[in-house]
Enzyme design. Sequence first.
Site, PDB file in Angstrom:
ATOM      1  N   HIS A   1       0.856  -1.233   0.094  1.00 32.41           N
ATOM      2  CA  HIS A   1       0.034   0.046  -0.081  1.00 32.41           C
ATOM      3  C   HIS A   1       0.962   1.177  -0.121  1.00 32.41           C
ATOM      4  O   HIS A   1       1.687   1.490   0.941  1.00 32.41           O
ATOM      5  CB  HIS A   1      -1.061   0.191   1.312  1.00 32.41           C
ATOM      6  CG  HIS A   1      -2.174  -0.840   1.029  1.00 32.41           C
ATOM      7  ND1 HIS A   1      -2.929  -0.959   1.907  1.00 32.41           N
ATOM      8  CD2 HIS A   1      -2.632  -1.820   0.075  1.00 32.41           C
ATOM      9  CE1 HIS A   1      -4.162  -1.544   1.420  1.00 32.41           C
ATOM     10  NE2 HIS A   1      -3.544  -2.103   0.422  1.00 32.41           N
TER      11      HIS A   1
ATOM     12  N   TYR B   1      -9.286   5.399   7.410  1.00 33.51           N
ATOM     13  CA  TYR B   1      -9.451   5.641   8.989  1.00 33.51           C
ATOM     14  C   TYR B   1     -10.474   6.706   8.927  1.00 33.51           C
ATOM     15  O   TYR B   1     -10.613   7.735   8.255  1.00 33.51           O
ATOM     16  CB  TYR B   1      -8.269   6.266   9.404  1.00 33.51           C
ATOM     17  CG  TYR B   1      -7.064   5.191   9.683  1.00 33.51           C
ATOM     18  CD1 TYR B   1      -6.220   4.677   8.648  1.00 33.51           C
ATOM     19  CD2 TYR B   1      -6.953   4.429  10.642  1.00 33.51           C
ATOM     20  CE1 TYR B   1      -5.309   3.896   8.793  1.00 33.51           C
ATOM     21  CE2 TYR B   1      -5.970   3.297  11.175  1.00 33.51           C
ATOM     22  CZ  TYR B   1      -5.064   3.400  10.165  1.00 33.51           C
ATOM     23  OH  TYR B   1      -4.151   2.309  10.223  1.00 33.51           O
TER      24      TYR B   1
ATOM     25  N   PRO C   1      -3.943   0.302  18.690  1.00 29.78           N
ATOM     26  CA  PRO C   1      -3.656  -0.231  17.213  1.00 29.78           C
ATOM     27  C   PRO C   1      -3.945   1.072  16.203  1.00 29.78           C
ATOM     28  O   PRO C   1      -3.718   0.750  14.922  1.00 29.78           O
ATOM     29  CB  PRO C   1      -4.831  -1.395  16.907  1.00 29.78           C
ATOM     30  CG  PRO C   1      -6.033  -0.926  18.077  1.00 29.78           C
ATOM     31  CD  PRO C   1      -5.174  -0.157  19.022  1.00 29.78           C
TER      32      PRO C   1
ATOM     33  N   LYS D   1       1.374   0.142  15.012  1.00 31.37           N
ATOM     34  CA  LYS D   1       2.612  -0.091  15.404  1.00 31.37           C
ATOM     35  C   LYS D   1       3.123  -1.239  16.330  1.00 31.37           C
ATOM     36  O   LYS D   1       4.514  -1.571  16.430  1.00 31.37           O
ATOM     37  CB  LYS D   1       3.102   1.351  16.274  1.00 31.37           C
ATOM     38  CG  LYS D   1       3.019   2.704  15.351  1.00 31.37           C
ATOM     39  CD  LYS D   1       4.272   2.372  14.205  1.00 31.37           C
ATOM     40  CE  LYS D   1       4.014   3.596  13.420  1.00 31.37           C
ATOM     41  NZ  LYS D   1       4.310   3.129  12.031  1.00 31.37           N
TER      42      LYS D   1
ATOM     43  N   TYR E   1       3.829   6.762   9.772  1.00 31.82           N
ATOM     44  CA  TYR E   1       3.151   5.599   9.399  1.00 31.82           C
ATOM     45  C   TYR E   1       3.991   4.478   8.800  1.00 31.82           C
ATOM     46  O   TYR E   1       3.687   3.325   9.031  1.00 31.82           O
ATOM     47  CB  TYR E   1       1.751   6.181   8.798  1.00 31.82           C
ATOM     48  CG  TYR E   1       0.800   4.839   8.666  1.00 31.82           C
ATOM     49  CD1 TYR E   1       0.808   3.921   7.610  1.00 31.82           C
ATOM     50  CD2 TYR E   1      -0.154   4.980   9.706  1.00 31.82           C
ATOM     51  CE1 TYR E   1      -0.296   2.874   7.492  1.00 31.82           C
ATOM     52  CE2 TYR E   1      -1.346   3.865   9.409  1.00 31.82           C
ATOM     53  CZ  TYR E   1      -1.156   2.902   8.507  1.00 31.82           C
ATOM     54  OH  TYR E   1      -2.185   1.878   8.341  1.00 31.82           O
TER      55      TYR E   1
HETATM   56  C1  PHB Z   1      -6.010  -4.497  10.897  1.00 35.68           C
HETATM   57  O1  PHB Z   1      -5.756  -4.579   9.535  1.00 35.68           O
HETATM   58  O2  PHB Z   1      -6.198  -5.520  11.683  1.00 35.68           O
HETATM   59  C2  PHB Z   1      -5.384  -3.101  11.098  1.00 35.68           C
HETATM   60  C3  PHB Z   1      -4.803  -2.145  10.341  1.00 35.68           C
HETATM   61  C4  PHB Z   1      -4.490  -1.088  10.808  1.00 35.68           C
HETATM   62  C5  PHB Z   1      -4.583  -0.733  11.869  1.00 35.68           C
HETATM   63  C6  PHB Z   1      -5.117  -1.525  12.829  1.00 35.68           C
HETATM   64  C7  PHB Z   1      -5.273  -2.793  12.539  1.00 35.68           C
HETATM   65  O3  PHB Z   1      -4.348   0.538  12.158  1.00 35.68           O
END
Ligand code: PHB
Length: 415
Positions: free
Chosen positions: A97, A225, A317, A321, A408
């Site tokens: 990505h 997000y 999460p 990280k 990120y």
């Molecule tokens: C996930 O794919 O479970 C996931 C992806 C990004 C995040 C947290 C969890 O920030």
Amino acid sequence: MWRRVFDQRVLDLPDALQYLGNMNRLRTQVGIIGSGPAGLLLSHLLAQRGIESIILERQSRAHVEARIRAGVLEQGTVDLLRQLGLGERMDREGIVHEGFSMAFSGRKERIDMHKLTGKSVMIYGQTELTKDLINARLAAGGAIHYECPVLAVEEYQSSQPRIIYEQEGQRKELVCDFVAGCDGYHGAARKSVAQNRMQLFEKVYPFGWLGILADVPPVDHELIYASHERGFALCSMRSHTRSRYYVQCSLDDRVENWTDDAFWDELRRRLPPECAEKLVTGPRLEMSIAPLRSFVVEPMRFGNLFLAGDAAHIVPPTGAKGLNLAVSDVYYLARALAAFYGEKRSDLLDRYSEVALRRVWKAVRFSWWYTMLMHRFDDDQISHRLQVAELEYVASSEAAQTVMAENYVGLAFDD
Ligand code: PHB
Ligand code: APR
């Protein structure tokens, strides 16, 4: 005269006791507690430098390989796995990505990480990475003892620390030069050290993440997000046919309160209309609620006991990280142990905690900042207005987007 036969050898009492003692005592250079990503990768890194290690894991292999965890690998993690020859399946099945999106006020803004930093991330489930690491260890003749709960680490201030564990109901010990506590937040390693020898930093967020895993195509080719008045939401994936979605929920919420339809309806409400229309729904493969906390222990070393990964720090999460910090910890620890065994240097061991914590705190800060920006905290209108103002600033400022992208994709493993 008291005598007994062991392995066809007639032993008198002192020898028999010695023999029985030895049966319950293993010896190695580095004793590793936990076969999560931290423990497994450390064992692999050490083996590459000719250093012996034994992993003791409380759960069965099947249990460890079935755990549902996140799946965003930073550029640095991907590079290290490739260097170690552990990236073959990741490169075959993972998804690169180059950006992700933030959604708010009915709009979706993309952060072009690759344009801003020249780097990208890899979408590859931690569950799959863990399986790859276990296969690689076992294929290389690595020692992983499953269903061996560690009870305590003793004499970690001495040159011969001992890991006390159970195997088939028998109390046993692993004698080693160094112990690596890679046993997660609830593990035995950190608990073996008196609290007055450490400083704990903790922040518990007043909400959780309700997550669903479903075999449906992701709503977008990248992660979204979403910040919404009803709460945060995240659209993620494991592949082009398996999706992972999360919605912010209250801490006292229960999975039983949620039908699949209720989850999909709530998610749709929190996404911009263009995404909500495209959302493909389906039956859950798994649904669970995860609490959010920031936690750090200082130092990460106690004599010859070293903590790595979730045993030393937990991040919410939001910034993806957790796994990547476990990787940088063991990268530093393996390098320090290699310098000790290879060049009799202990300076890197002495600096392990300081160097690892410097990177840990930067990731803890970014994860906290992103969590504060994207989640609904309470009903005071001003905090929501401030969040929207910051989101609009980030969406309009390349400088702000670069800061976000740098964090990120992952900060360098500096020395
Ligand atoms: C996930 O794919 O479970 C996931 C992806 C990004 C995040 C947290 C969890 O920030
Ligand atoms: N004895 C032996 N093994 C133990 C004990 C014990 N007393 N306590 C815990 N373990 C094992 C757990 O069963 C688990 O397999 O230690 C392992 C710790 O692995 P993880 O929790 O995956 O932690 P870590 O390797 O540090 O990886 C961090 O995992 O939780 C995610 O978000 C986190 O992505 C991050 C990553």
